[in-house]
Design a protein around this motif. Structure first.
Motif, PDB file in Angstrom:
ATOM      1  N   ALA A 185      31.745  75.346  23.620  1.00 42.47           N
ATOM      2  CA  ALA A 185      31.681  74.798  24.981  1.00 42.47           C
ATOM      3  C   ALA A 185      31.299  73.323  24.920  1.00 42.47           C
ATOM      4  O   ALA A 185      30.668  72.866  23.962  1.00 42.47           O
ATOM      5  CB  ALA A 185      30.653  75.567  25.793  1.00 42.47           C
ATOM      6  N   HIS A 186      31.683  72.583  25.976  1.00 43.05           N
ATOM      7  CA  HIS A 186      31.336  71.159  26.032  1.00 43.05           C
ATOM      8  C   HIS A 186      30.710  70.837  27.381  1.00 43.05           C
ATOM      9  O   HIS A 186      31.320  71.034  28.435  1.00 43.05           O
ATOM     10  CB  HIS A 186      32.604  70.314  25.828  1.00 43.05           C
ATOM     11  N   LEU A 187      29.464  70.338  27.355  1.00 40.77           N
ATOM     12  CA  LEU A 187      28.737  69.941  28.567  1.00 40.77           C
ATOM     13  C   LEU A 187      28.755  68.432  28.663  1.00 40.77           C
ATOM     14  O   LEU A 187      28.308  67.743  27.745  1.00 40.77           O
ATOM     15  CB  LEU A 187      27.283  70.403  28.468  1.00 40.77           C
ATOM     16  N   ASN A 188      29.254  67.914  29.793  1.00 38.76           N
ATOM     17  CA  ASN A 188      29.434  66.472  29.916  1.00 38.76           C
ATOM     18  C   ASN A 188      28.753  65.954  31.184  1.00 38.76           C
ATOM     19  O   ASN A 188      28.213  66.722  31.967  1.00 38.76           O
ATOM     20  CB  ASN A 188      30.941  66.172  29.960  1.00 38.76           C
ATOM     21  N   THR A 189      28.811  64.635  31.388  1.00 41.77           N
ATOM     22  CA  THR A 189      28.277  64.052  32.622  1.00 41.77           C
ATOM     23  C   THR A 189      29.442  63.751  33.551  1.00 41.77           C
ATOM     24  O   THR A 189      30.534  63.431  33.085  1.00 41.77           O
ATOM     25  CB  THR A 189      27.548  62.722  32.310  1.00 41.77           C
ATOM     26  N   SER A 190      29.182  63.850  34.856  1.00 40.60           N
ATOM     27  CA  SER A 190      30.253  63.574  35.814  1.00 40.60           C
ATOM     28  C   SER A 190      30.328  62.069  36.063  1.00 40.60           C
ATOM     29  O   SER A 190      29.617  61.546  36.901  1.00 40.60           O
ATOM     30  CB  SER A 190      29.979  64.311  37.122  1.00 40.60           C
ATOM     31  N   THR A 191      31.103  61.372  35.274  1.00 45.67           N
ATOM     32  CA  THR A 191      31.276  59.933  35.440  1.00 45.67           C
ATOM     33  C   THR A 191      32.656  59.514  34.958  1.00 45.67           C
ATOM     34  O   THR A 191      33.227  60.144  34.075  1.00 45.67           O
ATOM     35  CB  THR A 191      30.197  59.137  34.660  1.00 45.67           C
ATOM     36  N   ALA A 192      33.148  58.434  35.557  1.00 43.72           N
ATOM     37  CA  ALA A 192      34.476  57.938  35.163  1.00 43.72           C
ATOM     38  C   ALA A 192      34.386  56.969  33.984  1.00 43.72           C
ATOM     39  O   ALA A 192      35.388  56.481  33.494  1.00 43.72           O
ATOM     40  CB  ALA A 192      35.107  57.226  36.359  1.00 43.72           C
TER      41      ALA A 192
END
Length: 342
Positions: free
Chosen positions: A185-192
């Motif tokens: 799984a990959h957990l990321n930040t919500s940013t462009a």
């Protein structure tokens, strides 16, 4: 009341001309070593400090640099600031540090204050929320030197200094695959910002290169704007992952705060690491070894990043040329530090 000693006071006390005192303090070759020594000792004893503003006006510079970062309660940011401070001090610039708290509005307010305060240049690691770089480019058009560090963007043309996030994510995912994990799984930040897309692309590329199908349901984004939202999003994501029919056997997390909090939440929810699920994340925390279990990490050269960004900005400030021949984008190498969590 300000009782600070002036050049005139030192000249009177030592029975020397103001010009001799000034030249002594500026280490001029015209003045003898003995005189310089005498002036310096007197100046230090009486806490003489030159008027920076007057000196700045004379040189046309304030000898100050504005630094805008997302937040100060972050070990990685502290290491970058240390690098910036070392180079700035060495080059006789002072730094004014402000935090955007991941808000585009607050970031703009910081920039307005720094610009109004007459800084010679700005170092910025943009907020997660920042999607519009027009205010930054307008400052640049007004003649303010700018360097972007850590979180890079294609929307502005200047020197940029960051880590090779694609390669860091790729290496972390390959480490998990080689350790026998297949459902990652990959957990990321919500940013462009490119920091997130580069890490997502590195993860995807590693899966492709090892013939593992990319499963969109294993990628989740977290709101990074405040600690409360981040904890809520993380807890939701972990419960969602662990409730999947084919649940992940490893998690690769792409942010400093995400990685350590993810470990704490997995422990709190009763999952054994790495038996139930392995964990690796981007973080520079010194506590990685002390966590339970010790956390495998992707380490970024934060100090060097700060040093290089400051050097690039000072070279822009001090360059006689208005625009350098070519702006550079520098990506420093990351390293995977393997510990018990994988």
């Amino acid at each position: 009341m300000n009782n600070s000693v002036t050049l005139k006071d030192i000249a009177k006390a030592l029975n020397l001309s103001i010009s001799t005192i000034s030249k002594s303090l500026n280490d001029s070759y015209e003045i003898s070593v003995e005189t310089k020594q005498k002036v310096l000792e007197y100046a230090q004893k009486h806490h003489y400090s030159p008027n920076r503003l007057a000196k700045g006006l004379k040189e046309g510079k304030s000898r100050s640099i504005g630094v805008v970062v997302c937040s100060l309660d972050n070990h990685f940011v502290a290491q970058m600031l240390d690098g910036i401070d070392r180079v700035s001090t060495e080059k006789s610039y002072q730094i004014i540090i402000m935090q955007s708290k991941e808000s585009q509005d607050q970031e703009r307010a910081c920039l307005e204050l720094l610009y109004a305060g007459g800084v010679d240049g700005i170092l910025i690691s943009p907020a997660c929320e920042t999607t519009d770089f027009s205010y930054l480019t307008s400052l640049q058009d007004a003649g303010l030197p700018l360097v972007v560090f850590d979180r890079l963007s294609d929307q502005i043309n200047t020197h940029k200094v960051g880590a090779d996030n694609f390669k860091g994510a790729y290496d972390a995912t390959v480490h998990l695959i080689k350790s026998g994990y297949k459902s990652i799984a990959h957990l990321n930040t919500s940013t462009a910002l490119s920091i997130s897309t580069d890490r997502l692309n590195g993860y995807k590329q590693a899966l492709t290169d090892h013939n593992i199908a990319y499963r969109p349901e294993l990628v989740r984004s977290c709101d990074y704007s405040d600690a409360y939202k981040l904890n809520k999003d993380l807890e939701r994501a972990i419960k969602y992952y662990m409730g999947l029919p084919l649940r992940p056997d490893a998690i690769f997390s792409a942010g400093d705060q995400i990685s350590t909090r993810c470990l704490a939440l997995l422990n709190k929810l009763g999952y054994r690491i790495p038996q139930d699920v392995a964990l690796i994340g981007f973080t520079n925390t010194d506590l990685a070894d002390a966590l339970n279990p010790a956390l495998s990490t992707v380490h970024q050269p934060a100090l060097e990043m700060g040093q290089l960004a400051a050097k690039k900005l000072i070279s822009l400030i001090e360059s006689k040329d208005d625009t350098p021949a070519e702006y550079e984008t520098i990506k420093l190498q990351t390293s995977v530090l393997v510990r018990r969590s994988t």
